[in-house]
Design a protein around this motif. Sequence first.
Motif, PDB file in Angstrom:
ATOM      1  N   HIS A 234       0.830  -1.204   0.000  1.00 31.14           N
ATOM      2  CA  HIS A 234       0.000   0.000   0.000  1.00 31.14           C
ATOM      3  C   HIS A 234       0.871   1.263   0.000  1.00 31.14           C
ATOM      4  CE1 HIS A 234      -3.631  -2.382   0.721  1.00 31.14           C
ATOM      5  NE2 HIS A 234      -2.911  -3.076   1.583  1.00 31.14           N
ATOM      6  N   ALA A 272      -1.291   3.708   7.726  1.00 36.96           N
ATOM      7  CA  ALA A 272      -2.237   4.076   6.658  1.00 36.96           C
ATOM      8  C   ALA A 272      -1.498   4.904   5.602  1.00 36.96           C
ATOM      9  CB  ALA A 272      -3.414   4.859   7.232  1.00 36.96           C
ATOM     10  N   SER A 274      -2.043   5.443   2.619  1.00 41.39           N
ATOM     11  CA  SER A 274      -2.899   6.180   1.692  1.00 41.39           C
ATOM     12  C   SER A 274      -3.118   7.627   2.133  1.00 41.39           C
ATOM     13  CB  SER A 274      -4.253   5.483   1.535  1.00 41.39           C
ATOM     14  OG  SER A 274      -4.959   5.462   2.764  1.00 41.39           O
ATOM     15  N   LEU A 275      -2.727   7.968   3.374  1.00 40.52           N
ATOM     16  CA  LEU A 275      -2.821   9.357   3.819  1.00 40.52           C
ATOM     17  C   LEU A 275      -2.014  10.271   2.902  1.00 40.52           C
ATOM     18  CD1 LEU A 275      -2.484   9.108   7.722  1.00 40.52           C
ATOM     19  CD2 LEU A 275      -4.558   9.423   6.367  1.00 40.52           C
ATOM     20  N   LYS A 278      -4.156  11.724   0.059  1.00 38.34           N
ATOM     21  CA  LYS A 278      -5.319  12.565   0.355  1.00 38.34           C
ATOM     22  C   LYS A 278      -5.005  14.035   0.065  1.00 38.34           C
ATOM     23  CE  LYS A 278      -7.723   9.136   2.147  1.00 38.34           C
ATOM     24  NZ  LYS A 278      -8.934   8.609   1.480  1.00 38.34           N
ATOM     25  N   SER A 282      -9.427  17.660   2.212  1.00 32.45           N
ATOM     26  CA  SER A 282     -10.004  16.473   2.843  1.00 32.45           C
ATOM     27  C   SER A 282      -9.399  16.229   4.215  1.00 32.45           C
ATOM     28  CB  SER A 282      -9.776  15.259   1.942  1.00 32.45           C
ATOM     29  OG  SER A 282     -10.121  14.062   2.606  1.00 32.45           O
ATOM     30  N   ARG A 286     -11.208  16.610   8.178  1.00 30.06           N
ATOM     31  CA  ARG A 286     -11.160  15.525   9.161  1.00 30.06           C
ATOM     32  C   ARG A 286     -10.506  15.968  10.464  1.00 30.06           C
ATOM     33  NH1 ARG A 286     -12.029  13.493   4.480  1.00 30.06           N
ATOM     34  NH2 ARG A 286     -12.864  11.387   4.159  1.00 30.06           N
ATOM     35  N   ALA A 306      -6.665   4.883  10.449  1.00 29.35           N
ATOM     36  CA  ALA A 306      -7.708   4.367   9.556  1.00 29.35           C
ATOM     37  C   ALA A 306      -8.939   5.266   9.591  1.00 29.35           C
ATOM     38  CB  ALA A 306      -8.086   2.945   9.956  1.00 29.35           C
ATOM     39  N   THR A 309      -9.316   7.627   6.770  1.00 29.19           N
ATOM     40  CA  THR A 309      -9.572   7.089   5.430  1.00 29.19           C
ATOM     41  C   THR A 309     -11.058   6.853   5.182  1.00 29.19           C
ATOM     42  OG1 THR A 309      -9.341   4.758   6.088  1.00 29.19           O
ATOM     43  CG2 THR A 309      -7.330   5.942   5.504  1.00 29.19           C
ATOM     44  N   TYR A 310     -11.892   6.983   6.236  1.00 29.13           N
ATOM     45  CA  TYR A 310     -13.332   6.766   6.083  1.00 29.13           C
ATOM     46  C   TYR A 310     -14.003   8.040   5.572  1.00 29.13           C
ATOM     47  CZ  TYR A 310     -12.231   2.916   9.310  1.00 29.13           C
ATOM     48  OH  TYR A 310     -11.680   1.815   9.909  1.00 29.13           O
ATOM     49  N   SER A 311     -15.162   7.855   4.967  1.00 25.45           N
ATOM     50  CA  SER A 311     -15.936   8.996   4.489  1.00 25.45           C
ATOM     51  C   SER A 311     -16.412   9.844   5.669  1.00 25.45           C
ATOM     52  CB  SER A 311     -17.143   8.507   3.683  1.00 25.45           C
ATOM     53  OG  SER A 311     -18.044   9.573   3.435  1.00 25.45           O
TER      54      SER A 311
END
Length: 383
Positions: A234, A272, A274-275, A278, A282, A286, A306, A309-311
């Motif tokens: 990832h 995570a 994937s941060l 972003k 966004s 958050r 995590a 990463t949620y909506s």
Amino acid sequence: MLRLRCSILTHLLSSRPPTSPVSPLHRLLSAAVSPNPASAFAVDDYLVRTCGLTRPQALKASAKLSHLKSPSKPDAVLAFLAGLGLSAADVAAVVAKDPQLLCAKVEETLAPNVAELTGLDLSPSEIARLLSLGPDRFRCRSIVSKLQYCLPLFGSSENLFRALKSGSVLSSDHERVVKPNVAFLRECGLGACDIVKLYVLTPSPLNISTERLRTAVACVEGLGVSRGSPMFRHALQAVAFLNEEKITTKVEHLKETFRWSDAEVGIAVSKAPSLLTKNKESLQRRSEFLISELGLEPAYVAYRPAMLTYSLEGRIRPRYYVVKFLKENGLLKRDPSYFTVFKESGKAFNKMFIHPHKEAAPHLEKDYDAACKGEVPTNFRFT
């Protein structure tokens, strides 16, 4: 030439029963094998009447076939496609997708490809499906060597076909790029399953130079994600198309936005990766909600990234409203962990926080569903 086309049609179609689904195509081809030499060949009309394209499709496709002066090659290709088992609708779809397939050489390219793909244990139906998924690749002889490499890597033809729907696997340069990259990633400890997941991405890290891939791996390790970590793939996916300057900028933004120390940002990114993908807006939203409004400590978020990463609108806010409503009305015996609230699946969340209170709060489920759709009620209701 006329005798050759008739011979091909007879050879490929004679074994099919009259009720075969390709019989309409057979009739069209039979009608097309006696062109009037004196008349000009109208490509768009041919595409509509013989190939089954709509008029708009034909007009678009004919631009790529303006050099055609006769139906000789297209007739042979259509007969070949019918022989593979493609229906008239399949043929129309393939030609619309790749009009230049009609110019492919049957004896020099298409037929040898089918013969060699059969040698790779692909069934006739699988070969037909492969052609439908990538007609532009099927008219190249290199498709055989690429499939010879890809099939063992993907584990099955079905896995490969799924990948072909979403990615450009067969368009990659296998010899100079993909194979060296796969070998390097195996050295890094990635198994075939993880490599395939990287391969089907668009764009794919497997399509960058091996030198650049090595730099990306070094960057991943510099972020604290070891090669043996479940997050390694990832993280590689996140940084493969970022240069060092961009990564540094993103890391600094995470530190500033969430008030993290160097150690905390390292923990968050390692958990995570994937941060790093972003956008600033966004992440800012958050931070404002989780830290400023809910009052969560920065360190709490860093160890549970995590949540980021949620909506925010479709998951985090609606669940927060539910818990807030339950707490304010004395329906919770103890305060739950917000990480638990946010991370549970929808089914588990409903079981834990919605269903036990159906009698006391009959509108809760409906209000929660509305909130998940963006229709956030001012107050959740009892009556």
